[in-house]
Design an enzyme around this catalytic site. Structure first.
Site, PDB file in Angstrom:
ATOM      1  CD  GLU A  83      -2.186   2.492   9.018  1.00  0.00           C
ATOM      2  OE1 GLU A  83      -0.505   1.366   9.538  1.00  0.00           O
ATOM      3  OE2 GLU A  83      -2.632   2.481   9.401  1.00  0.00           O
ATOM      4  CB  CYS A 115      -7.388   3.155  11.298  1.00  0.00           C
ATOM      5  SG  CYS A 115      -5.528   2.590  11.610  1.00  0.00           S
ATOM      6  CG  HIS A 239     -10.712   3.785  14.151  1.00  0.00           C
ATOM      7  ND1 HIS A 239     -10.504   2.446  13.468  1.00  0.00           N
ATOM      8  CD2 HIS A 239      -9.548   4.087  14.996  1.00  0.00           C
ATOM      9  CE1 HIS A 239      -8.712   1.886  13.732  1.00  0.00           C
ATOM     10  NE2 HIS A 239      -8.678   3.706  14.141  1.00  0.00           N
TER      11      HIS A 239
END
Length: 350
Positions: A83, A115, A239
């Site tokens: 990103e 992400c 994550h």
């Protein structure tokens, strides 16, 4: 309905590699400037003046090639997830493919999904190779994340990335994919509009409706589809926007934190966004034994999660030493102050 994603041919990871910039800033130093005394992490990685998501991707890709020991011309796809790619209009994947010697007979594309852009590229690589369209495909996740000055994201937004080369399962794969699953909804927890320099976050959507809901559902569905339980996994990588969230997920799922800590690097390099779980998995592969099973679940705002189950193979013992290990980069540090950090991150507007 069958929810598990599994290609026609069994595929695995032929080579992997990570890269983390050497510069670091202590969270305490950021807090000194903004009058904050409690911090979500200890320190984070900062890209140098000549580094960006593209150069990080190239370094990671080269390390993956060293471990794969294949001719780069055999790689028929180079897919890059980020990103923070350096060009708004120009593919990053073409530059990486050229840098590693994979052009011109190659497909390239840049993936975006906050992400989880890197694992989105990985899902595609698994399908591409698993369908028989190519012998090898490379998926990369890398970011040089930004946080508005003084915002809590500034304490965690780090830099780093990892690359994985996918090939048909064989004696040359360091780990194979048992299956994967993706869980996606429209949840507005985090965004950045065109021409805006810094992202915004919808605070009330950030935790339960976004991160926890998607990761937990993705992990549970994958395990149910594979007929596995948390006890079947030796490691888990979730994550990691901070240290607290992935440890909370582990607690909810009933996974001991000892299985999470080896791949939980955010506390010392920051949240590397598209690279977060990929760098974490590369760190786990650096220490895992043949037969170990890894639960890998990414998250991307907007929102969605990709979940994978991978099993480590014998080739890891030989291949892990063919390139710098993830912790080699993590432990290579040069500390800077906030002034140099702001310069490196181009926070000064002239």
């Amino acid at each position: 309905m069958r929810k598990l994603l599994k290609p026609v041919k069994d595929v695995g990871i032929v080579g992997y590699g990570a890269y983390v910039p050497k510069y670091r800033i202590k969270a305490e130093e950021i807090g000194r400037v903004w009058g904050v005394s409690s911090f979500p992490i200890e320190e984070k990685a900062v890209p140098g003046l000549d580094e960006d998501a593209l150069t990080i991707g190239i370094e990671a890709a080269r390390n993956a090639l060293k471990r794969a020991r294949i001719d780069p011309k055999l790689i028929r796809a180079v897919w890059f997830g980020s990103e923070s790619k350096p060009y708004a209009v120009k593919p990053t994947g073409t530059v990486i493919a050229e840098a590693i010697g994979a052009t011109p007979d190659v497909s390239t594309a840049d993936f975006e999904f906050a992400c989880k852009a890197g694992t989105e590229a990985l899902q595609t690589a698994i399908g591409f190779v698993g369908s028989g369209m190519a012998d090898y495909a490379m998926a990369i996740g890398a970011d040089t994340a930004q946080g508005r000055p003084g915002d809590h994201l500034e304490f965690t937004a780090g830099a780093g990335g990892a690359a994985f080369i996918v090939g048909e399962k064989s004696s040359e794969t360091v780990a194979y994919f048992e299956g994967s699953y993706s869980y996606v909804t429209d949840t507005p927890d985090f965004w950045r509009r065109q021409h805006e320099h810094y992202p915004r976050h919808g605070n009330r959507f950030t935790g339960e409706p976004a991160y926890f809901h998607h990761i937990i559902n993705a992990a549970k569905t994958l395990m149910e589809e594979l007929g596995l339980t948390v006890n079947d996994f030796d490691y888990a990588v979730f994550h990691q926007p901070n240290v607290k969230f992935p440890l909370t997920v582990a607690k909810i799922l009933g996974i001991p934190k000892e299985k999470v800590l080896p791949g939980l690097l955010t506390g010392i390099i920051g949240n590397t966004y598209s690279g977060a779980t990929m760098v974490g998995v590369s760190a786990v592969l650096d220490i895992a034994k043949p037969g170990d099973r890894i639960l890998w679940v990414s998250f991307g705002s907007g929102a969605g999660s990709d979940a994978f189950s991978i099993v480590v193979q014998d080739a890891i013992e030989e291949k892990r030493d063919l390139a710098p290990k993830t912790m080699d980069y993590v432990n290579r540090k040069k500390y800077i102050d906030y002034a140099l950090y702001a310069k490196a991150r181009r926070k000064y507007i002239m």
